[in-house]
Every structure is written in C-alpha cells, then in structure tokens.
Design an enzyme around this catalytic site. Structure first.
Site, mmCIF file in Angstrom:
data_model
loop_
_atom_site.group_PDB
_atom_site.id
_atom_site.type_symbol
_atom_site.label_atom_id
_atom_site.label_comp_id
_atom_site.label_asym_id
_atom_site.label_seq_id
_atom_site.Cartn_x
_atom_site.Cartn_y
_atom_site.Cartn_z
ATOM 1 N N HIS A 67 -68.233 64.619 65.384
ATOM 2 C CA HIS A 67 -69.151 64.833 64.249
ATOM 3 C C HIS A 67 -69.154 66.288 63.799
ATOM 4 C CE1 HIS A 67 -71.341 60.908 65.507
ATOM 5 N NE2 HIS A 67 -70.230 60.699 64.840
ATOM 6 N N ASN B 217 -77.761 57.611 81.539
ATOM 7 C CA ASN B 217 -78.738 57.590 80.453
ATOM 8 C C ASN B 217 -80.115 57.369 81.080
ATOM 9 O OD1 ASN B 217 -80.240 57.030 78.043
ATOM 10 N ND2 ASN B 217 -78.330 56.469 77.028
ATOM 11 N N CYS C 140 -66.272 75.439 52.477
ATOM 12 C CA CYS C 140 -66.597 75.481 51.049
ATOM 13 C C CYS C 140 -66.368 74.110 50.399
ATOM 14 C CB CYS C 140 -65.721 76.526 50.347
ATOM 15 S SG CYS C 140 -66.018 76.564 48.558
ATOM 16 N N CYS D 234 -64.647 81.695 46.312
ATOM 17 C CA CYS D 234 -64.727 81.064 44.980
ATOM 18 C C CYS D 234 -66.164 80.846 44.519
ATOM 19 C CB CYS D 234 -64.002 79.721 45.011
ATOM 20 S SG CYS D 234 -64.977 78.436 45.823
ATOM 21 N N GLY E 122 -75.580 60.139 77.758
ATOM 22 C CA GLY E 122 -76.621 60.408 76.770
ATOM 23 C C GLY E 122 -76.305 59.999 75.355
ATOM 24 N N THR E 123 -75.845 58.737 75.181
ATOM 25 C CA THR E 123 -75.677 58.254 73.812
ATOM 26 C C THR E 123 -76.258 56.855 73.677
ATOM 27 O OG1 THR E 123 -74.144 57.848 71.982
ATOM 28 C CG2 THR E 123 -73.346 57.311 74.189
ATOM 29 N N ASP F 192 -73.536 70.890 68.731
ATOM 30 C CA ASP F 192 -74.239 72.094 69.214
ATOM 31 C C ASP F 192 -73.352 73.106 69.942
ATOM 32 O OD1 ASP F 192 -75.759 69.899 71.704
ATOM 33 O OD2 ASP F 192 -73.848 70.972 71.825
ATOM 34 N N ASN G 155 -71.858 65.533 69.615
ATOM 35 C CA ASN G 155 -72.784 66.647 69.399
ATOM 36 C C ASN G 155 -72.125 67.763 68.593
ATOM 37 O OD1 ASN G 155 -74.439 65.112 70.995
ATOM 38 N ND2 ASN G 155 -74.099 66.299 72.861
HETATM 39 N N1 APR Z 1 -80.479 62.432 79.896
HETATM 40 C C1 APR Z 1 -79.643 61.409 79.561
HETATM 41 N N2 APR Z 1 -79.781 60.660 78.440
HETATM 42 C C2 APR Z 1 -80.814 60.963 77.631
HETATM 43 C C3 APR Z 1 -81.731 62.016 77.910
HETATM 44 C C4 APR Z 1 -81.527 62.757 79.094
HETATM 45 N N3 APR Z 1 -82.357 63.764 79.452
HETATM 46 N N4 APR Z 1 -82.655 62.050 76.900
HETATM 47 C C5 APR Z 1 -82.316 61.086 76.030
HETATM 48 N N5 APR Z 1 -81.220 60.420 76.474
HETATM 49 C C6 APR Z 1 -80.494 59.321 75.817
HETATM 50 C C7 APR Z 1 -81.376 58.356 75.046
HETATM 51 O O1 APR Z 1 -81.847 57.319 75.905
HETATM 52 C C8 APR Z 1 -80.398 57.822 73.995
HETATM 53 O O2 APR Z 1 -79.660 56.715 74.500
HETATM 54 O O3 APR Z 1 -79.633 59.902 74.858
HETATM 55 C C9 APR Z 1 -79.435 58.990 73.779
HETATM 56 C C10 APR Z 1 -79.698 59.714 72.481
HETATM 57 O O4 APR Z 1 -79.415 58.809 71.448
HETATM 58 P P1 APR Z 1 -79.287 59.372 69.946
HETATM 59 O O5 APR Z 1 -80.405 60.311 69.691
HETATM 60 O O6 APR Z 1 -79.075 58.197 69.054
HETATM 61 O O7 APR Z 1 -77.981 60.272 70.020
HETATM 62 P P2 APR Z 1 -76.479 59.854 69.844
HETATM 63 O O8 APR Z 1 -76.205 58.550 70.495
HETATM 64 O O9 APR Z 1 -75.666 61.019 70.258
HETATM 65 O O10 APR Z 1 -76.372 59.699 68.245
HETATM 66 C C11 APR Z 1 -75.088 59.570 67.681
HETATM 67 O O11 APR Z 1 -76.129 59.659 65.486
HETATM 68 O O12 APR Z 1 -77.553 60.609 63.931
HETATM 69 C C12 APR Z 1 -76.243 60.571 64.371
HETATM 70 O O13 APR Z 1 -74.665 62.288 64.093
HETATM 71 C C13 APR Z 1 -75.780 61.918 64.858
HETATM 72 O O14 APR Z 1 -74.188 62.413 66.624
HETATM 73 C C14 APR Z 1 -75.359 61.673 66.304
HETATM 74 C C15 APR Z 1 -75.106 60.182 66.319
#
Ligand code: APR
Length: 247
Positions: A120, A215, A128, A152, A189-190, A105, A103
């Site tokens: 990331h 997740n 720059c 610059c 959450g990925t 953020d 993330n």
């Molecule tokens: N709690 C837990 N998990 C959650 C929630 C929640 N409230 N809401 C969504 N999720 C899960 C989804 O099920 C999904 O598996 O979070 C994940 C989000 O997946 P992505 O949106 O693909 O995010 P991420 O895996 O961080 O993406 C990786 O992709 O686009 C690039 O640079 C961007 O860092 C990002 C990278």
C-alpha cells in the site's frame, strides 16, 4: 497465549526453507498507531473518503488536511516495537527472507529489515500528480497544503495507495515472487479484509505453505487458511518466538 502453539510456530520457522512475514496495521498498534478496523479503529470515527483517489483529485486541500492529521502528525514520533525488531533480527539471522506489508509507516525498515515490500505504498515519499516526480517527505513543508511539485507546480500526493488505486507494480511483482517461494508464512495483525492484498496469503496456502497467524482476535484468515493461530498481541508473541530462536 498458548505456549505450545508458540513452540510449534518457532519450530516451523526454524525448519523453514523460505519464511516470509505478511503484516497489517495490528503489528504497529503497540507503536501507538491505531488500526483501521476493530477496537479504536480509525474507520470507526473517520470517513475513509479522504483517502479515495477521486475525492483527493477533486478536493486535494480537504484530503490533505485529514491526511496530515491522521498520518503525518501521528507518525512523526512513533518507533518500531519489539515485534518489528524481532522480524529484523530474524532476517539478520536468516530465519526470515522478507516482509510483505500493508502498512505505510516505514517501521519495518526502521527496525532494520532490508527486504520489505509495501503493497500500500509509503507515507515517506510524495509523488507529483502531474509529472510523477517523487520527493522524500523531508523536502515538504506540510504547514502549506496541498504541497506542490518543485518541478511543475503540480499537486503532490502521498505515495500511499488510495482507495480505487492499484497496488504499485514493483511491490506486487516482488510479493508474488515471495509468495511463490515461501513454505512458511507468518501473518501478523491483519483483518484480511482488503483485496487484492488479502489474496497473497491465500495463494501461499494454495501452494502448500504453512500459515502461522498472530492476532488478538480471529481474522478472515483464521478459519480458512491458518494452520497455527496464536491469539496474542504481536509484541508478546514475537518476543516469545524471538527467545525460542535464540535471537
Ligand atoms: N497485535 C496483533 N494484532 C492486532 C493488535 C495487536 N496488538 N491490535 C490489533 N490487531 C489486529 C486486529 O485484530 C485486526 O485483525 O490487527 C488487525 C487490524 O486490522 P485493520 O485495521 O483492518 O488493518 P489491516 O488488516 O492492515 O488493513 C488493511 O485496509 O484501510 C486499509 O490500507 C489500509 O492497509 C490497510 C488495509
């Protein structure tokens, strides 16, 4: 939410020698930041081309207009949620050594985590494209796009990793070091779709680390490397884990 799995996860964390968290967009969804994929996913409605480095270099203004709308206007008033806060308390109480995050953020740092490695990059910094000088976002007036370098006059880019850009050296080095030491990795959450970030948890598993995954639905990790899969929102699961650790 399966309370037995939560209790097992809390016990693994309590007994861990070197627990590390690995987070994705899902941990920030309950702070009001949409994920990239899945339900309400950003990429369902927006072409990610504006975050591709070749496109940015060719059409910086077009790219910046979208970047401002998608990130800077949104991130202006979001707050860390309970999941971020429990990870910060875990670090304070030495249940957690570090957070490796995809993330941008800055919510882990705002929640209080000291050791955060941003694979990331971050929205908080601009760099720059000509002289590589770096500026905190507070120095930029995003009403005038694209922002230019105070030194610059080159075009400034968010210090986030664009598509077709490498992971920053320092974050990659630290993430490898943390993965080499962890015996319990907490993945929150990925989707596990983006490489090379998604390789880090796989390396931890290959070394024998225990994998806890939180997740709302299965990810590419669940059936391959995960030992304890907690199907729940990040805030719900982390609140419970925090209680069991008496944070
Ligand atoms: N709690 C837990 N998990 C959650 C929630 C929640 N409230 N809401 C969504 N999720 C899960 C989804 O099920 C999904 O598996 O979070 C994940 C989000 O997946 P992505 O949106 O693909 O995010 P991420 O895996 O961080 O993406 C990786 O992709 O686009 C690039 O640079 C961007 O860092 C990002 C990278």
């Amino acid at each position: 939410m399966d309370i037995n799995k939560i209790e097992k996860a809390a016990e693994l964390i309590r007994e861990a020698k070197y627990a590390v968290a690995f987070t994705g967009a899902g941990i920030s969804v309950e702070s009001g930041i949409p994920p990239f994929r899945g339900k309400n996913g950003l990429w369902n409605s927006t072409d990610p081309i504006f975050l591709e480095i070749g496109f940015f270099n060719k059409k910086p203004l077009q790219s910046w207009l979208k970047i401002k709308e998608i990130f800077y206007d949104k991130l202006a008033d979001v707050e860390p949620n309970i999941a971020h806060k429990v990870l910060a308390k875990m670090e304070k109480r030495s249940f957690l050594e570090s957070v490796i995050t995809q993330n941008i953020d800055h919510l882990h740092q705002r929640a209080g985590n000291q050791y955060v490695y941003e694979l990331h990059g971050t929205y908080k910094q601009l760099v720059c494209t000509e002289c590589s000088s770096e500026f905190d976002i507070s120095f930029a007036d995003l009403n005038y796009l694209p922002p230019t370098c105070y030194i610059c006059k080159g075009i400034l880019k968010p210090d986030m990793v664009f598509f077709n850009e490498p992971i920053p050296f320092f974050a990659k080095k630290k993430a490898f070091e943390e993965i080499a030491k962890t015996d319990v990795l907490i993945i929150i959450g990925t989707n596990a779709e983006v490489l090379p970030a998604a390789d880090f948890p796989v390396k931890a598993k290959e070394r024998g680390a225990k994998i806890i995954e939180i997740n709302i639905k299965e990810s590419h990790f669940t059936k391959t490397i995960t030992d304890i899969f907690i199907q729940a929102k990040a805030t719900e699961a982390m609140l419970k884990i925090g209680e069991l650790l008496y944070l």
